[in-house]
Enzyme design. Structure first.
Site, PDB file in Angstrom:
ATOM      1  N   PHE A   1      45.879  57.154  36.260  1.00 45.52           N
ATOM      2  CA  PHE A   1      46.399  55.587  36.298  1.00 45.52           C
ATOM      3  C   PHE A   1      45.364  55.197  36.945  1.00 45.52           C
ATOM      4  O   PHE A   1      44.796  55.790  38.285  1.00 45.52           O
ATOM      5  CB  PHE A   1      47.831  55.284  36.626  1.00 45.52           C
ATOM      6  CG  PHE A   1      48.095  54.217  35.169  1.00 45.52           C
ATOM      7  CD1 PHE A   1      48.467  54.635  33.764  1.00 45.52           C
ATOM      8  CD2 PHE A   1      48.338  52.762  35.569  1.00 45.52           C
ATOM      9  CE1 PHE A   1      49.045  53.786  32.747  1.00 45.52           C
ATOM     10  CE2 PHE A   1      48.647  52.274  34.326  1.00 45.52           C
ATOM     11  CZ  PHE A   1      48.951  52.463  33.266  1.00 45.52           C
TER      12      PHE A   1
ATOM     13  N   GLN B   1      49.257  39.557  41.461  1.00 45.07           N
ATOM     14  CA  GLN B   1      47.657  40.360  41.213  1.00 45.07           C
ATOM     15  C   GLN B   1      47.529  39.914  39.952  1.00 45.07           C
ATOM     16  O   GLN B   1      47.859  39.273  38.552  1.00 45.07           O
ATOM     17  CB  GLN B   1      48.646  41.491  40.716  1.00 45.07           C
ATOM     18  CG  GLN B   1      47.571  42.922  40.060  1.00 45.07           C
ATOM     19  CD  GLN B   1      48.755  44.138  40.372  1.00 45.07           C
ATOM     20  OE1 GLN B   1      48.415  44.577  39.238  1.00 45.07           O
ATOM     21  NE2 GLN B   1      48.683  44.435  40.904  1.00 45.07           N
TER      22      GLN B   1
ATOM     23  N   HIS C   1      45.512  41.540  37.007  1.00 43.47           N
ATOM     24  CA  HIS C   1      44.925  42.769  35.604  1.00 43.47           C
ATOM     25  C   HIS C   1      43.982  42.518  35.308  1.00 43.47           C
ATOM     26  O   HIS C   1      43.532  41.566  34.464  1.00 43.47           O
ATOM     27  CB  HIS C   1      46.074  43.411  34.617  1.00 43.47           C
ATOM     28  CG  HIS C   1      46.704  43.573  34.451  1.00 43.47           C
ATOM     29  ND1 HIS C   1      45.008  44.365  33.794  1.00 43.47           N
ATOM     30  CD2 HIS C   1      47.599  45.255  34.769  1.00 43.47           C
ATOM     31  CE1 HIS C   1      45.479  46.021  33.801  1.00 43.47           C
ATOM     32  NE2 HIS C   1      46.020  45.903  34.337  1.00 43.47           N
TER      33      HIS C   1
ATOM     34  N   LEU D   1      47.723  41.120  27.522  1.00 47.21           N
ATOM     35  CA  LEU D   1      48.076  42.363  28.530  1.00 47.21           C
ATOM     36  C   LEU D   1      47.557  44.101  27.920  1.00 47.21           C
ATOM     37  O   LEU D   1      48.218  44.446  26.529  1.00 47.21           O
ATOM     38  CB  LEU D   1      48.663  43.223  29.819  1.00 47.21           C
ATOM     39  CG  LEU D   1      48.519  44.258  30.710  1.00 47.21           C
ATOM     40  CD1 LEU D   1      48.307  43.219  31.806  1.00 47.21           C
ATOM     41  CD2 LEU D   1      49.752  44.214  31.450  1.00 47.21           C
TER      42      LEU D   1
ATOM     43  N   GLU E   1      46.509  49.682  31.546  1.00 42.97           N
ATOM     44  CA  GLU E   1      45.759  50.487  32.257  1.00 42.97           C
ATOM     45  C   GLU E   1      45.703  51.607  31.713  1.00 42.97           C
ATOM     46  O   GLU E   1      44.630  53.095  32.016  1.00 42.97           O
ATOM     47  CB  GLU E   1      46.172  50.647  33.714  1.00 42.97           C
ATOM     48  CG  GLU E   1      45.264  50.822  34.480  1.00 42.97           C
ATOM     49  CD  GLU E   1      45.517  50.244  36.276  1.00 42.97           C
ATOM     50  OE1 GLU E   1      45.742  51.059  36.440  1.00 42.97           O
ATOM     51  OE2 GLU E   1      45.545  49.701  36.478  1.00 42.97           O
TER      52      GLU E   1
ATOM     53  N   ARG F   1      44.029  47.265  40.991  1.00 42.86           N
ATOM     54  CA  ARG F   1      43.797  46.713  40.404  1.00 42.86           C
ATOM     55  C   ARG F   1      42.801  45.380  40.845  1.00 42.86           C
ATOM     56  O   ARG F   1      42.152  44.883  40.442  1.00 42.86           O
ATOM     57  CB  ARG F   1      45.677  45.723  39.938  1.00 42.86           C
ATOM     58  CG  ARG F   1      45.305  46.759  38.931  1.00 42.86           C
ATOM     59  CD  ARG F   1      46.639  46.490  38.198  1.00 42.86           C
ATOM     60  NE  ARG F   1      47.339  47.336  37.277  1.00 42.86           N
ATOM     61  CZ  ARG F   1      48.600  47.548  36.305  1.00 42.86           C
ATOM     62  NH1 ARG F   1      49.354  46.502  37.318  1.00 42.86           N
ATOM     63  NH2 ARG F   1      49.113  47.831  35.968  1.00 42.86           N
TER      64      ARG F   1
ATOM     65  N   HIS G   1      48.649  38.183  36.695  1.00 37.69           N
ATOM     66  CA  HIS G   1      50.037  39.441  35.630  1.00 37.69           C
ATOM     67  C   HIS G   1      51.768  39.802  36.914  1.00 37.69           C
ATOM     68  O   HIS G   1      52.212  40.146  36.546  1.00 37.69           O
ATOM     69  CB  HIS G   1      49.363  41.239  36.291  1.00 37.69           C
ATOM     70  CG  HIS G   1      49.891  42.204  35.876  1.00 37.69           C
ATOM     71  ND1 HIS G   1      50.196  42.156  34.250  1.00 37.69           N
ATOM     72  CD2 HIS G   1      49.951  43.263  36.264  1.00 37.69           C
ATOM     73  CE1 HIS G   1      50.763  43.020  34.040  1.00 37.69           C
ATOM     74  NE2 HIS G   1      50.933  43.991  35.190  1.00 37.69           N
TER      75      HIS G   1
ATOM     76  N   ARG H   1      49.675  45.381  44.286  1.00 37.78           N
ATOM     77  CA  ARG H   1      50.352  46.704  43.348  1.00 37.78           C
ATOM     78  C   ARG H   1      49.534  47.896  42.769  1.00 37.78           C
ATOM     79  O   ARG H   1      48.860  47.677  42.067  1.00 37.78           O
ATOM     80  CB  ARG H   1      51.143  46.657  42.578  1.00 37.78           C
ATOM     81  CG  ARG H   1      52.704  46.988  41.431  1.00 37.78           C
ATOM     82  CD  ARG H   1      53.110  46.539  40.823  1.00 37.78           C
ATOM     83  NE  ARG H   1      53.012  46.118  39.616  1.00 37.78           N
ATOM     84  CZ  ARG H   1      52.532  46.741  39.041  1.00 37.78           C
ATOM     85  NH1 ARG H   1      52.664  48.191  38.286  1.00 37.78           N
ATOM     86  NH2 ARG H   1      52.034  45.688  37.629  1.00 37.78           N
TER      87      ARG H   1
END
Length: 571
Positions: free
Chosen positions: A98, A218, A220, A230, A233, A264, A345, A387
């Site tokens: 990730f 954030q 994304h 979404l 990831e 991100r 996000h 994050r």
């Protein structure tokens, strides 16, 4: 998680404006990180460093240590509850790569995300709900909280509307935990569900309490173009990459080591830089996410990886993502590259808490007795300025469990404090004011304009002028909000009324977000000021603590530094 652990020793209820299994945790796709080392070597200290680095050194490092150390036990705890994780050939919990998660020695991506296909959040939510039912937690489904009873620095319960009847209910309690998620509906292009309107943090503001680090939201990088839905990831964890109009894998220029698995914020800015350079697909404002098997194998070969995938493997590992693209875009990602753009996000900021999820009343750490918060609505500051993927689910289970244990211990020794027989009147008056208002403004139009302003002025790239414009526009919208009119005057299932009330929450949070962003004259993590493009550790290695309720002001408190001194963040 909090309800489950609290219910082991005290009488516990959950109040939710949705059925709990519809909560947004169910949309979390790719995994939950824990340094199990099941597939390749890993250490929780590596996870901690990646989290601090990913947060651009704004994370409180004692909180991060707790997160990453306790993540291991929390994931095993979920496994023992029956969560159906994917398995390695030898029966261990499977793990995948990730963004931002690395082997700190080799600097290469590490397999740390434990997963159940691409439905990990859904599986966690179902497992915990079933365990709560088993443990006799009482659920008040489709009750919407509209007020907190905070009296003399202590929380004594909540006021909620039973949506089915429109009746007001007062829940008198010794302790309350807020776990209501995010507030991405401030933006038009968002991965957040319609229900994520920031009810709890807005009520916290109205009760004179602050929010922390609200400027850090954030975006994304992989939302479905124009819709924001979404695409996890996990796709890039399995080998997918970004490509531009020239067919280039452009992340090699921006993050030569981690490439498409950079954090991100880095990926989202890189996409917009490509679009600004005229490299968007067909000159438009999107790029492609390419996870065609033949492409992935080509990229693996270029990176020196021996892995090889086929269509059946991609279908098995990413079933929901594949289905989303087929349903919402009419494309088959097995044969077609997928148009994507950054989508609003996740809130790194929120209600400030200590390490046991207790809510804090100011920058000095004063505890609001009996009030707790955990998950995206809270800011214990493990995520800092940005994050890492999969750390949201870790945050939920680790700090949800800590908060549940702490509030149960508190409740066992605390007394019920008195509340007024009129405790519900203020919330009722607020709702009746909306119901009976005969103004000329429509809530839907105000919401639409708010989202457009936030997209334009408080997005991935920001400037002082744009933020000042956003604040002015939000204040104008708040004035217009006082003149709203709704058509449905009834009591039962009045979604017209509740959406109008939720709009007031979004306006309050948007104002504090823009105000906090204007005050932070640096770029850090997800907060990128084009007029102040550099990180400024001398002046801004500190958390923003902001009050709103019509008169925004900010204070600051220091970041708790541990083993890791701030350094340049390279991917």
């Amino acid at each position: 998680m909090a309800a489950l652990y609290a219910s082991k020793s005290v009488n516990t209820a959950v109040i939710s404006k949705l059925y709990p299994t519809r909560s947004h945790t169910g949309t979390a796709q790719g995994g939950i990180s824990a340094a199990l080392g099941n597939v390749e070597p890993d250490k929780w200290e590596w996870h901690a460093y990646d989290t601090v680095k990913g947060g651009d050194f704004l994370s409180d490092q004692d909180a991060v240590d707790i997160l990453c150390r306790e993540a291991i036990d929390a994931v095993i705890d979920l496994e023992h509850m029956g969560l159906p994780f994917d398995r390695t050939p030898d029966g261990k919990i499977s793990q995948r790569r990730f963004g931002g998660h690395t082997n700190n020695e080799t600097k290469k991506p590490v397999m740390r995300a434990c997963h159940a296909a691409d439905r990990t959040g859904h599986m966690i939510l179902q497992t915990l709900y079933q365990q709560c039912i088993k443990n006799n937690v009482r659920f008040f489904d489709e009750f919407q909280m509209v007020d907190l009873l905070v009296i003399d620095g202590t929380c004594r319960g909540v006021v909620a509307i039973e949506l089915k009847t429109g009746e007001t209910h007062v829940f008198h309690s010794k302790a309350v935990m807020l776990a209501t998620g995010g507030f991405g509906k401030m933006w038009k292009i968002t991965s957040n569900a319609h229900s994520l309107t920031g009810d709890a943090p807005a009520v916290v503001l109205q009760r004179g309490l602050p929010l922390q680090d609200m400027e850090f939201f954030q975006f994304h990088p992989t939302g479905i173009y124009k819709m924001g839905i979404l695409l996890s990831e996990a796709a890039r964890g399995e080998g997918a990459v970004f490509i531009n109009d020239k067919g280039e894998r452009f992340m090699e220029r921006y993050a030569p080591s981690m490439k498409d698995l950079a954090s991100r914020d880095v990926c989202s800015r890189s996409i917009y830089k490509e679009v600004r350079a005229g490299n968007g697909i067909g000159g438009k404002d999107y790029v492609y996410l390419d996870f065609r098997p033949e492409s992935i194998n080509k990229y693996f070969a270029a990176d020196g990886s021996p892995r090889h995938v086929d269509a059946a493997y991609i279908e098995q590992r990413l079933p929901d993502i594949i289905e989303f693209v087929r349903v919402y875009m009419g494309l088959d990602p097995i044969t077609d590259p997928v148009p994507i753009q950054p989508t609003a996000h996740y809130a790194m900021g929120g209600i400030p808490t200590d390490l046991d999820a207790r809510v804090l009343a100011d920058e000095n750490g004063t505890v609001v007795t009996g009030l707790y918060a955990a998950g995206e609505v809270a800011c214990v500051s493990v995520h800092g300025a940005n994050r890492l993927g999969t750390n949201s689910l870790v945050d939920l289970v680790v700090y949800g469990r800590r908060g549940g244990v702490c509030m149960a211990e508190f409740a066992k020794q605390a007394q019920f404090l008195p509340i007024s027989q009129e405790a519900h009147r203020e919330a009722e008056a607020q709702l009746n004011g909306i119901r009976n208002n005969n103004g000329t403004e429509r809530p839907g139009q105000i919401r639409k304009e708010l989202q457009l302003h936030m997209d334009e002025h408080v997005g991935v790239f920001r400037t002082g002028n744009n933020l000042e414009s956003a604040i002015e526009e939000i204040r104008e919208l708040k004035e217009r909000y006082q003149k709203i009119k709704i058509d449905d005057k009834s009591m039962k299932w009045n979604t017209d009324l509740m959406e109008a009330w939720e709009l007031g929450c979004l306006l309050d949070l948007a104002e504090v977000t823009a105000f906090s962003a204007l005050a932070r004259t640096e770029s850090r993590g997800a907060h990128y000021r084009e007029d102040y493009p550099d990180r400024d550790d001398k002046n801004f290695l500190k958390h923003t603590v902001a009050w709103g309720n019509g008169h925004p002001r900010v204070a600051y408190k220091p970041v708790r530094i541990g083993r890791y001194q701030p350094t340049e963040r390279k991917y």
